[in-house]
Motif scaffolding. Structure first.
Motif, short mmCIF file in Angstrom:
data_model
loop_
_atom_site.label_atom_id
_atom_site.label_comp_id
_atom_site.label_asym_id
_atom_site.label_seq_id
_atom_site.Cartn_x
_atom_site.Cartn_y
_atom_site.Cartn_z
N GLU A 171 -44.19 64.16 -9.39
CA GLU A 171 -44.31 62.58 -8.80
C GLU A 171 -43.33 61.81 -9.67
OE1 GLU A 171 -45.41 61.55 -5.93
OE2 GLU A 171 -45.80 63.73 -5.61
N ASP A 172 -43.29 61.82 -10.93
CA ASP A 172 -42.45 60.91 -11.91
C ASP A 172 -41.30 61.24 -11.43
OD1 ASP A 172 -44.48 59.33 -13.63
OD2 ASP A 172 -45.09 61.11 -13.89
N GLU A 173 -40.72 62.42 -11.41
CA GLU A 173 -39.18 62.79 -11.10
C GLU A 173 -38.97 62.19 -9.82
OE1 GLU A 173 -39.05 67.00 -13.43
OE2 GLU A 173 -39.47 67.04 -11.68
N LYS A 174 -39.65 62.07 -8.73
CA LYS A 174 -39.40 61.63 -7.57
C LYS A 174 -39.33 60.18 -7.47
CE LYS A 174 -41.93 65.34 -4.81
NZ LYS A 174 -43.11 65.67 -4.12
N ASN A 175 -40.15 59.48 -8.30
CA ASN A 175 -40.13 58.07 -8.46
C ASN A 175 -38.95 57.65 -9.05
OD1 ASN A 175 -42.53 57.96 -7.52
ND2 ASN A 175 -43.77 57.99 -9.27
N GLU A 176 -38.50 58.52 -10.05
CA GLU A 176 -37.05 57.97 -10.97
C GLU A 176 -36.13 58.23 -9.78
OE1 GLU A 176 -34.67 59.19 -14.80
OE2 GLU A 176 -36.77 60.08 -14.51
N PHE A 177 -35.93 59.17 -9.20
CA PHE A 177 -34.94 59.43 -8.25
C PHE A 177 -34.86 58.29 -7.19
CE2 PHE A 177 -33.32 60.86 -4.13
CZ PHE A 177 -32.01 61.62 -4.45
N GLU A 178 -36.05 58.01 -6.67
CA GLU A 178 -36.16 56.88 -5.56
C GLU A 178 -35.58 55.39 -6.48
OE1 GLU A 178 -38.84 56.46 -2.70
OE2 GLU A 178 -39.90 58.26 -3.62
N ALA A 179 -35.91 55.44 -7.63
CA ALA A 179 -35.73 54.16 -8.42
C ALA A 179 -33.98 54.03 -8.56
CB ALA A 179 -36.29 54.01 -9.84
N LEU A 180 -33.46 55.05 -8.94
CA LEU A 180 -32.00 55.30 -9.11
C LEU A 180 -31.43 55.00 -7.60
CD1 LEU A 180 -31.37 58.41 -10.94
CD2 LEU A 180 -30.76 56.47 -11.59
N LEU A 181 -31.61 55.58 -6.38
CA LEU A 181 -31.34 55.25 -5.32
C LEU A 181 -31.39 53.79 -4.98
CD1 LEU A 181 -32.53 58.05 -2.81
CD2 LEU A 181 -30.32 57.84 -3.88
N SER A 182 -32.73 53.09 -5.13
CA SER A 182 -32.75 51.69 -4.93
C SER A 182 -31.98 50.95 -5.69
CB SER A 182 -34.47 51.32 -5.27
OG SER A 182 -34.55 51.51 -6.48
N GLN A 183 -31.65 51.20 -6.73
CA GLN A 183 -30.64 50.33 -7.66
C GLN A 183 -29.24 50.63 -7.58
OE1 GLN A 183 -32.07 50.31 -11.65
NE2 GLN A 183 -34.18 49.81 -11.17
N GLY A 184 -28.59 51.77 -6.80
CA GLY A 184 -27.46 52.04 -6.35
C GLY A 184 -26.80 52.66 -7.57
N ASN A 185 -27.63 53.32 -8.58
CA ASN A 185 -26.96 53.83 -9.74
C ASN A 185 -26.57 55.38 -9.47
OD1 ASN A 185 -27.10 51.36 -10.98
ND2 ASN A 185 -29.30 51.95 -11.76
N VAL A 186 -26.82 56.00 -8.63
CA VAL A 186 -26.67 57.35 -8.55
C VAL A 186 -25.32 57.88 -8.73
CG1 VAL A 186 -26.78 59.43 -7.11
CG2 VAL A 186 -28.57 57.90 -7.09
N GLY A 187 -24.32 57.10 -8.24
CA GLY A 187 -22.86 57.29 -8.37
C GLY A 187 -22.45 57.07 -9.73
N ALA A 188 -23.11 56.44 -10.63
CA ALA A 188 -22.63 56.21 -11.98
C ALA A 188 -22.96 57.23 -12.65
CB ALA A 188 -23.54 54.97 -12.54
#
Length: 363
Positions: A128-145
């Motif tokens: 659940e924490d890994e999923k939450n962290e992934f969604e946090a990355l998406l919401s902040q637009g940081n995945v591309g970084a």
């Protein structure tokens, strides 16, 4: 996380910023936190860095990967560690990990027997924490970084010199091996006895522009059906047999299609890169081999279209069997794409083979 901690998470302040209500709990130290920024804050730096480092080190140790894959994994780790830390030095990277931690990093074990191309299966294996962290990355637009940047194979260019360096020539051969394999096609004389229109060169530029954009858009890793659909949506020469009598117009046509496409989100900076990439593709690696990149790009595009044709014949996935990831992120799959016209795909393949055959007659 204990039941008590889980119950009180939403009602307690973040243990790091002490301002916002907490949403998550660190899987290593159980501290409550409200966002990704707090998770990676200096107060939590030692724990978060250890988490990422352990995760990647175990993945590299247990999973047999080539040097390039390992390099990319390490690069992702560095990007995650350094993101939003303003250049803070990581002096504690070599500290030993507490062997008594209740939460063990078993990412490799969880993913070992899964199809990594099946997003739902991978999602179900995450905590659940890994999923939450992934969604946090998406919401902040940081995945591309944190995703390694793809370097296009057409960036090399050697200008003509009065005196050639023999070592450079040998190095050039190694660089050009990265180009897609050029497809063998029939002789142009066997395809037609009619002199081609002058617009054929500009039509090829229209195709090159679409190819250059799609390759950058997907960071060099294209899914055949999606890539084929997107190319057809921005390349009128392939999609509707449009002809061009000027190279700038041929490229600008792709630019306008990208801006209007429902399948693509882009900006002027990306489109300017596409214009430059198209120039590099048409220019070739050197004056003695001007057409190499153009023929390589067309050959790669033929391969992509051919693979999409094959994949389209396979039995479609059962829509009733959507997993949690598919329901949460519906656009990750291909259900949002329009149906692919296989007869058009076949015609496009023939057209691009015709283009390569024509280029083989040019000097």
């Amino acid at each position: 996380m204990s039941e008590e901690t889980n119950h009180n998470t939403d009602n307690r302040l973040c243990g790091l910023c002490e301002q916002n209500n907490s949403k998550y709990s660190c899987p290593r130290c159980d501290v409550l936190y409200c966002s990704l920024n707090c998770y990676k804050a200096e107060k939590h730096l030692q724990c978060s860095e250890s988490f990422y480092k352990d995760c990647v080190n175990q993945e590299l140790a247990l999973h047999e990967a080539d040097d390039e894959s390992k390099s990319q994994m390490i690069d992702i780790l560095k990007r995650i560690q350094n993101q939003d830390l303003d250049g803070t030095d990581n002096e504690d990277d070599n500290e030993s990990i507490d062997s008594d931690d209740e939460v063990q990093i078993d990412l490799h074990d969880r993913l070992q027997n899964l199809n990594l191309n099946d997003a739902d299966s991978v999602w179900s294996a995450l905590t659940e924490d890994e999923k939450n962290e992934f969604e946090a990355l998406l919401s902040q637009g940081n995945v591309g970084a944190i995703v390694p940047h793809w370097e296009p194979w057409w960036m090399y260019r050697r200008d003509k010199k009065l005196v050639e360096d023999l070592k450079q020539t040998d190095n050039e051969k190694e660089i050009l091996k990265k180009c897609p394999h050029i497809k063998s096609v029939p002789l142009f004389s066997t395809l037609t006895n009619v002199k081609p229109s002058p617009s054929i060169r500009f039509n090829i530029i229209n195709v090159l522009a679409a190819y250059a954009f799609i390759m950058r858009y997907y960071n060099g890793e294209v899914e055949p059906i999606e890539a084929t659909t997107c190319v057809l949506s921005i390349c009128d020469n392939l999609n509707s047999n449009s002809n061009y009598d000027d190279p700038d117009i041929a490229v600008e046509a792709v630019t306008q299609k990208c801006l209007l496409s429902d399948l693509i989100e882009t900006d002027e900076d990306s489109l300017e890169i596409m214009r430059h990439d198209t120039f590099l593709l048409f220019q070739g690696p050197n004056d003695d081999n001007v057409l190499l990149y153009t023929k390589a790009a067309l050959s790669h595009l033929i391969q992509i279209f051919s693979e999409s044709k094959t994949l389209s014949k396979l039995k479609p996935e059962e829509k009733q069997n959507k997993g949690d990831f598919t329901r949460k992120f519906p656009d990750h799959g291909k259900n949002h794409l329009p149906s692919l016209d296989i007869s058009k795909v076949k015609k496009c393949i023939k057209k691009m083979e015709f283009y390569i055959s024509f280029l083989n007659t040019c000097k």
